[in-house]
Design an enzyme around this catalytic site. Structure first.
Site, mmCIF file in Angstrom:
data_model
loop_
_atom_site.group_PDB
_atom_site.id
_atom_site.type_symbol
_atom_site.label_atom_id
_atom_site.label_comp_id
_atom_site.label_asym_id
_atom_site.label_seq_id
_atom_site.Cartn_x
_atom_site.Cartn_y
_atom_site.Cartn_z
ATOM 1 N N CYS A 58 0.832 -1.199 0.000
ATOM 2 C CA CYS A 58 0.000 0.000 0.000
ATOM 3 C C CYS A 58 0.873 1.259 0.000
ATOM 4 O O CYS A 58 1.488 1.559 -1.014
ATOM 5 C CB CYS A 58 -0.968 -0.026 1.179
ATOM 6 S SG CYS A 58 -2.359 1.124 1.004
ATOM 7 N N HIS A 78 -3.541 -5.511 1.348
ATOM 8 C CA HIS A 78 -3.363 -5.851 2.755
ATOM 9 C C HIS A 78 -3.839 -7.279 2.977
ATOM 10 O O HIS A 78 -4.651 -7.810 2.210
ATOM 11 C CB HIS A 78 -4.176 -4.898 3.638
ATOM 12 C CG HIS A 78 -3.714 -3.483 3.597
ATOM 13 N ND1 HIS A 78 -2.542 -3.062 4.185
ATOM 14 C CD2 HIS A 78 -4.270 -2.378 3.036
ATOM 15 C CE1 HIS A 78 -2.404 -1.758 4.000
ATOM 16 N NE2 HIS A 78 -3.431 -1.317 3.297
#
Length: 483
Positions: A329, A427
């Site tokens: 991310c 994630h």
């Protein structure tokens, strides 16, 4: 319908743990129970079935209750992006950023969202198990409170007060907290739970007797300290791990000031073949097989801070010696050529030079991407599941090798030509056994032991529910739940 609220004398007193335990304990009895936290402040979040985000702790509590996460479980989520400000997320959607003073006044508006969610849950479930935030005794925050007694008063629910004896001063915490409440709030407290006790309970009994006599409130039970308990942390970085062999894969995660979703690394911390180390401010990055750049709530500021620490030079040295580097991310965005914030979403508008290790450019946008996803990992062509929570739009050349091919047809992230650098928006990357094994093999572990991370989490949720049966007054709990 009954609502029962767990409040704590301090942060990390065990509120999340007790709510998780009670959700599973009630589910076992066939009770339709749902977790609820009016307001949460955390940088660990989860994507919900209705396309929003909530605190990670509520997603775990949902699992304990046998439910999929929904935004009504945590209607207000605050994600700090500075020491005095935070992004305000209502019903799963980011609506604004505010400093603490402005939000204090905004809580009147936020309370309407809280009550709206609570009404919907109350109409559907037999028990709404509510978690407070921080402590109800923070008298500077009492005005317009929506997280603790302000909410309890608004919906007329009973409260259990939990305190952590491992911190010390447990009786002072409980009596002092009760003394700082108003008479009507004191009346809502129906009993105490003492958490993380170790030793001979007989030595504690005189204190319990005194507490009940002093306050007129019952002690509902004393929960023991579980050394090896794992629940995903609400916010604080959990560094605990069992001793690892010298032959373990050495993994280092730099702890950025606004690190987010560091629960990504729990499967690694629990893996018997991985020696995971979090490196903080002022520390040198040690020799490692794999460095992972984590998510960040303030990517440009954290990237500048990383450089101030000299960690960019350490990463270059790590790559020269053949080490592997993975970015998730915000970490993915840092690996690219540039990170632009033209709208000033995370601070002053501008562009930051990335680490230049992957051929990609990111621009932060007002609309946040929130998705639960599934796809195929380029490493070994194995299935991977995860979730996306990011405001960046990242452009990757079509000639670049994608890190993940998603089932919706999109390509995610990139892998460097020399196979040393891997970046993804996903994630939860290590939670699936196949994907975790493929990534550990890529990082240098020749023979990987498969770990059922979801099974470990289920085991520990069940262990918590067992503690309710063994150590708490279950008749009184059933009465408080309206059963």
């Amino acid at each position: 319908m009954t609502s029962l609220m767990v409040q704590g004398t301090t942060s990390d007193a065990g509120k999340s743990t007790l709510v998780t335990a009670l959700c599973r304990w009630l589910k076992r009895q066939g009770v339709a129970v749902i977790p609820f936290k009016p307001q949460n402040m955390a940088l660990n979040s989860a994507v919900t079935v209705d396309g929003g985000e909530i605190g990670r702790a509520q997603a775990v509590q949902a699992q304990a209750a046998g439910l999929v996460p929904h935004t009504d479980m945590n209607p207000i989520l605050l994600k700090p992006n500075s020491d005095v400000g935070a992004q305000v997320i209502i019903h799963g959607r980011a609506v604004t950023c505010m400093d603490a003073t402005a939000y204090h006044d905004y809580k009147r508006v936020a309370m309407q969202a809280v009550l709206e969610s609570h009404r919907r849950l109350s109409a559907t479930y037999q028990v709404v198990m509510v978690e407070g935030a921080g402590s109800p005794a923070e008298i500077n925050l009492r005005a317009n409170d929506i997280a603790n007694m302000g909410f309890a008063e608004a919906v007329d629910c009973s409260v259990i007060l939990i305190a952590d004896i491992d911190k010390g001063g447990v009786f002072a915490h409980l009596v002092g907290t009760l003394e700082l409440l108003s008479p009507s709030e004191q009346a809502r407290v129906k009993g105490f739970v003492i958490n993380r006790f170790r030793g001979d309970i007989a030595l504690l009994q005189p204190g319990l007797d005194w507490l009940e006599a002093r306050t007129g409130k019952p002690v509902l039970g004393v929960l023991p300290y579980l050394m090896d308990l794992h629940l995903e942390a609400e916010d604080a970085v959990d560094v605990r791990q069992a001793p690892k062999a010298e032959s373990s894969l050495r993994v280092v995660v730099p702890v950025l000031p606004r690190i987010s979703n560091h629960t990504d690394f729990d499967p690694l911390r629990l893996h018997p073949q991985v020696d995971l180390r979090f490196v903080g401010p002022g520390e040198a990055i040690p020799s490692a097989d794999l460095i992972i750049l984590p998510g960040s709530k303030s990517v440009r500021a954290d990237l500048a801070w990383l450089r101030e620490q000299g960690w960019d030079r350490a990463i270059q040295r790590h790559l020269r010696y053949g080490g592997k580097l993975l970015g998730i991310c915000g970490g993915l965005q840092m690996l690219g050529e540039s990170v632009a914030d033209p709208l000033g979403l995370e601070g002053p508008a501008g562009v930051s030079h990335g680490l230049g290790l992957l051929p990609l450019h990111t621009e932060l946008a007002a609309h946040k991407q929130l998705r639960n996803v599934r796809g195929r990992l380029c490493l070994g062509d194995v299935e991977v599941t995860g979730y996306e929570i990011h405001a960046g739009v990242t452009r990757v050349p079509e000639t670049a090798r994608a890190a993940v091919r998603l089932d919706d047809g999109r390509a995610d992230g990139a892998v460097s030509d020399d196979d040393q650098v891997f970046g993804t928006y996903l994630h939860g990357l290590f939670e699936g056994a196949d994907a975790c094994a493929a990534l550990l093999r890529w990082a240098g572990l020749a023979s990987v032991e498969r770990i059922d991370y979801h099974g470990l989490r289920e085991r520990d949720i069940d262990r918590l529910a067992d503690l309710i049966d063994r150590h708490l007054d279950t008749d009184r709990l059933r009465e408080l739940c309206g059963l």
